[in-house]
Design a protein around this motif. Structure first.
Motif, mmCIF file in Angstrom:
data_model
loop_
_atom_site.group_PDB
_atom_site.id
_atom_site.type_symbol
_atom_site.label_atom_id
_atom_site.label_comp_id
_atom_site.label_asym_id
_atom_site.label_seq_id
_atom_site.Cartn_x
_atom_site.Cartn_y
_atom_site.Cartn_z
ATOM 1 N N ALA A 29 -1.422 2.354 -3.626
ATOM 2 C CA ALA A 29 -2.498 3.310 -3.895
ATOM 3 C C ALA A 29 -2.046 4.377 -4.886
ATOM 4 O O ALA A 29 -2.757 4.686 -5.853
ATOM 5 N N GLN A 30 -0.872 4.926 -4.679
ATOM 6 C CA GLN A 30 -0.369 5.951 -5.595
ATOM 7 C C GLN A 30 -0.103 5.375 -6.983
ATOM 8 O O GLN A 30 -0.358 6.036 -7.993
ATOM 9 N N GLY A 31 0.387 4.157 -7.045
ATOM 10 C CA GLY A 31 0.635 3.509 -8.330
ATOM 11 C C GLY A 31 -0.648 3.274 -9.106
ATOM 12 O O GLY A 31 -0.704 3.491 -10.324
ATOM 13 N N LEU A 32 -1.679 2.833 -8.408
ATOM 14 C CA LEU A 32 -2.966 2.613 -9.071
ATOM 15 C C LEU A 32 -3.548 3.935 -9.576
ATOM 16 O O LEU A 32 -4.121 3.993 -10.668
ATOM 17 N N GLU A 53 -12.109 2.909 -7.495
ATOM 18 C CA GLU A 53 -11.515 1.707 -8.095
ATOM 19 C C GLU A 53 -10.320 1.228 -7.275
ATOM 20 O O GLU A 53 -10.137 0.021 -7.077
ATOM 21 N N VAL A 54 -9.518 2.171 -6.814
ATOM 22 C CA VAL A 54 -8.363 1.829 -5.971
ATOM 23 C C VAL A 54 -8.852 1.100 -4.723
ATOM 24 O O VAL A 54 -8.301 0.062 -4.332
ATOM 25 N N GLY A 55 -9.901 1.624 -4.108
ATOM 26 C CA GLY A 55 -10.460 0.986 -2.913
ATOM 27 C C GLY A 55 -10.941 -0.423 -3.187
ATOM 28 O O GLY A 55 -10.720 -1.333 -2.374
ATOM 29 N N TYR A 71 -13.518 4.637 -0.797
ATOM 30 C CA TYR A 71 -12.634 5.528 -1.548
ATOM 31 C C TYR A 71 -11.897 6.469 -0.602
ATOM 32 O O TYR A 71 -10.766 6.846 -0.857
ATOM 33 N N GLN A 72 -12.539 6.807 0.523
ATOM 34 C CA GLN A 72 -11.863 7.667 1.500
ATOM 35 C C GLN A 72 -10.649 6.965 2.094
ATOM 36 O O GLN A 72 -9.593 7.575 2.262
ATOM 37 N N GLN A 105 -6.666 7.827 1.936
ATOM 38 C CA GLN A 105 -5.781 7.886 3.114
ATOM 39 C C GLN A 105 -4.552 7.030 2.903
ATOM 40 O O GLN A 105 -3.441 7.435 3.272
ATOM 41 N N TYR A 106 -4.735 5.838 2.338
ATOM 42 C CA TYR A 106 -3.572 4.998 2.015
ATOM 43 C C TYR A 106 -2.616 5.762 1.113
ATOM 44 O O TYR A 106 -1.406 5.753 1.309
#
Length: 80
Positions: free
Chosen positions: A48-51, A60-62, A70-71, A75-76
């Motif tokens: 998640a942090q990398g994305l 988009e990460v979700g 997205y929430q 959290q991830y």
């Protein structure tokens, strides 16, 4: 990838099968489960942090992480 993952997990599988005392085997399985959960949490956070570092928005990460909200993606990213 599944074959590679199965190969990686084979020693753990063998280790668990080698524990003859079923109570001890159960305790060891629970320990492995806890260790895997910690490992999973760490890797999901890193993804998640990398994305996000690549400039993706939480939505988009979700989507990339299996269609979570997205929430949940946020959290991830926090390691939750």
């Amino acid at each position: 990838m599944t074959d590679s993952l199965d190969t990686s997990l084979a020693p753990l599988h063998a280790h668990l099968r080698a524990i003859g005392d079923l109570s001890e085997r159960y305790r060891t399985i629970r320990e492995a489960e806890e260790a895997f959960e910690a490992l999973k949490r760490t890797h999901l956070q890193e993804v998640a942090q990398g994305l996000r570092a690549e400039g993706k928005k939480w939505k988009e990460v979700g989507a990339i992480m299996g269609g979570v909200t997205y929430q949940r993606a946020f959290q991830y990213g926090k390691g939750e």
